[in-house]
Scaffold this motif. Structure first.
Motif, mmCIF file in Angstrom:
data_model
loop_
_atom_site.group_PDB
_atom_site.id
_atom_site.type_symbol
_atom_site.label_atom_id
_atom_site.label_comp_id
_atom_site.label_asym_id
_atom_site.label_seq_id
_atom_site.Cartn_x
_atom_site.Cartn_y
_atom_site.Cartn_z
ATOM 1 N N ALA A 98 -9.811 4.731 0.858
ATOM 2 C CA ALA A 98 -9.581 4.112 -0.204
ATOM 3 C C ALA A 98 -9.399 5.221 -1.469
ATOM 4 N N ASP A 100 -8.533 4.762 -5.833
ATOM 5 C CA ASP A 100 -8.303 3.799 -7.032
ATOM 6 C C ASP A 100 -6.930 3.831 -7.301
ATOM 7 N N SER A 180 -1.949 0.413 -7.596
ATOM 8 C CA SER A 180 -3.373 0.351 -7.467
ATOM 9 C C SER A 180 -3.587 0.244 -5.944
ATOM 10 N N SER A 182 -5.798 -0.553 -4.050
ATOM 11 C CA SER A 182 -6.110 -2.116 -3.337
ATOM 12 C C SER A 182 -5.091 -2.840 -2.989
#
Ligand code: UD1
Ligand code: CA
Length: 449
Positions: A98, A100, A180, A182
């Protein structure tokens, strides 16, 4: 914003067929280094935490550039070139960890600056789910057009899919897109489904994100930063912009360039303060010029270190390994290769100094040649401090001339000369008084044939 983690993905797998080259497009140089290396360095400066570079299966040189990134960087191979969306998917392993923010940059857009990348990151930090860096193109041909409505970016239309009215749009896609972290995986999946047969456009992410209610914005950068190189004419345009920037930086750094538009820099040229560069000077890679040195007109300098107060040229050639000491003088039509010239040495005219040391204060006369090569290997010439080499001498290496020694003009020196000795190695002069006049008189008596 620094609290947000950032992964930068650089796409570099494209074949670049319009370059008509055996070299992969992103390895073509600007300012003497591959375009991709420029983008990697800029991503680093923009504060990325990690890099992921996507290259083609036949690009071993890219691994070296990634290895030298100076930060955590992974290399991913896109086995088939199915478009920019497909290329990002090749970096899936990097995306799984991950971040951001995930930014995508193109390896064929070498002039991008950290400031523009920061603008995209700021848009994400400000709440955008997807931010695209656009620019106003004087000639938008070939670029994807940004379709903006009510302050939102609604779509990017690739030129070949654009309607006539969309083609008139001059706000274009630079290729820099920020996601982004995600959201990106689901956008990539959706792109895959849309283009099952053909090319996977990363730019389709904009319409997909809008349809799912996400916030998509366009930021505007400067056209000079986002020139994409698809052919060699655009490569030359990039080079020209790079040179303008390099000259400007050199002058703001304290160097005087009398005719800046005629001086050409490498990406790594280092100039000290009060350096004077006369017109028509070319710098190859790895040059350092220290404070107060002068490079005179029409000189070509690469892999050289020019120390304080030295004067080089006009019409000098410094090749790799030229170490030009303080206050040394290198004059016109002098070539120096892999040689150390100690402080105050002078080689003022028409010489070749290769694989040599010239001691402090030594004077090397016009036309002196170090004969360093026997057709098989190179040998060293050592000239001591304060030595004086008469004009038109040949120093046949390996050979040493001691400190303070004098070599007579026109000598061919094959044996070492001790310190403070005098060496002369040429045929002795014979003078015959009146001989010329007698010769002419005799010739005049004979009938001409
Ligand atoms: C792309 C954009 C376009 C934008 C332009 C800016 C898409 C679909 N189009 O078009 O909107 O205006 O750049 O310069 O994104 N690459 C891969 N694998 C591939 C294809 C490309 O790694 O399968 C890499 C290339 O090496 C290159 C970059 O992606 O560095 C862009 O590819 P390119 O084919 O040059 O795209 P453009 O047609 O210029
Ligand atoms: Ca391109």
């Amino acid at each position: 914003m620094s609290a947000r983690t950032c992964l930068i993905v650089i796409l570099a797998a494209g074949l670049g067929t319009r370059m008509r080259s055996k070299t992969p497009k992103v390895l073509h140089p600007v300012g003497g280094r591959p375009m991709l290396a420029h983008v990697i360095a800029t991503a680093h400066q923009a504060g990325a935490d990690r890099l992921a570079v996507v290259c083609g299966p036949d690009m071993p040189q890219v691994a070296d550039l990634v290895g030298a990134a100076g930060m955590p960087a992974t290399l991913h191979v896109q086995h088939e070139r199915k478009g920019t969306g497909h290329a990002v998917l090749a970096a899936r392993a990097a995306l799984e960890r991950a971040a951001d923010d995930v930014l995508v940059l193109f390896g064929d857009t070498p002039l991008i600056t950290p400031g523009s990348i920061m603008r995209v990151r700021e848009a994400l930090a400000g709440g955008a789910d997807l931010a695209v860096l656009g620019f106003e193109a004087a000639d938008p041909t070939g670029y994807g057009r940004l379709l903006v409505k009510g302050g939102r970016l609604v779509a990017i239309r690739e030129e070949k899919d654009a309607s006539d009215s969309e083609r008139l749009v001059t706000l274009c896609n630079s290729g820099v897109m920020g996601f982004s972290g995600s959201l990106l995986p689901e956008l990539l999946d959706a792109i895959g489904n849309r283009n099952a047969q053909g090319e996977y456009y990363l730019t389709d992410a904009v319409e997909i994100a809008n349809a799912r209610g996400h916030t998509v914005v366009a930021e505007t950068g400067h056209a000079d930063e986002v020139l994409g190189v698809n052919n060699r004419a655009q490569l030359a345009q990039c080079e020209a912009i790079f040179q303008v920037r390099a000259r400007h930086a050199a002058m703001l750094g304290g160097a005087t360039l009398i005719a800046p538009e005629t001086v050409f820099f490498s990406h790594d040229t280092k100039l000290g303060a009060d350096v004077l560069i006369e017109p028509n000077v070319v710098f190859g890679p790895a040059v350092i010029v220290e404070d107060g040195a002068t490079i005179r007109a029409f000189s070509h300098v690469e892999g050289a270190h020019v120390k304080s107060g030295a004067v080089v040229g006009p019409y000098a050639r410094l090749r790799p390994g030229a170490d030009v000491g303080e206050n040394v003088r290198i004059g016109n039509f002098v070539e120096v290769k892999k040689a150390v010239l100690e402080a105050g040495a002078k080689v003022n005219h028409l010489s070749y100094i290769g694989d040599a040391r010239v001691g402090a204060g030594a004077n090397v006369g016009a036309g002196t040649i170090t004969c360093n090569y026997d057709g098989f290997s190179k040998a060293h010439t050592d000239i001591g401090a304060g030595a004086f080499i008469g004009s038109n001498s040949a120093l046949v290496a390996p050979v040493a001339v001691g400190d303070g020694a004098i070599v007579a003009a026109g000598s061919v020196i094959v044996d070492d000369v001790p310190a403070d000795a005098f060496a002369v190695a040429r045929g002795r002069q014979a003078v015959k008084p009146g001989w010329a006049a007698a010769f002419r008189a005799a010739r005049r008596k004979k009938p001409k044939d």
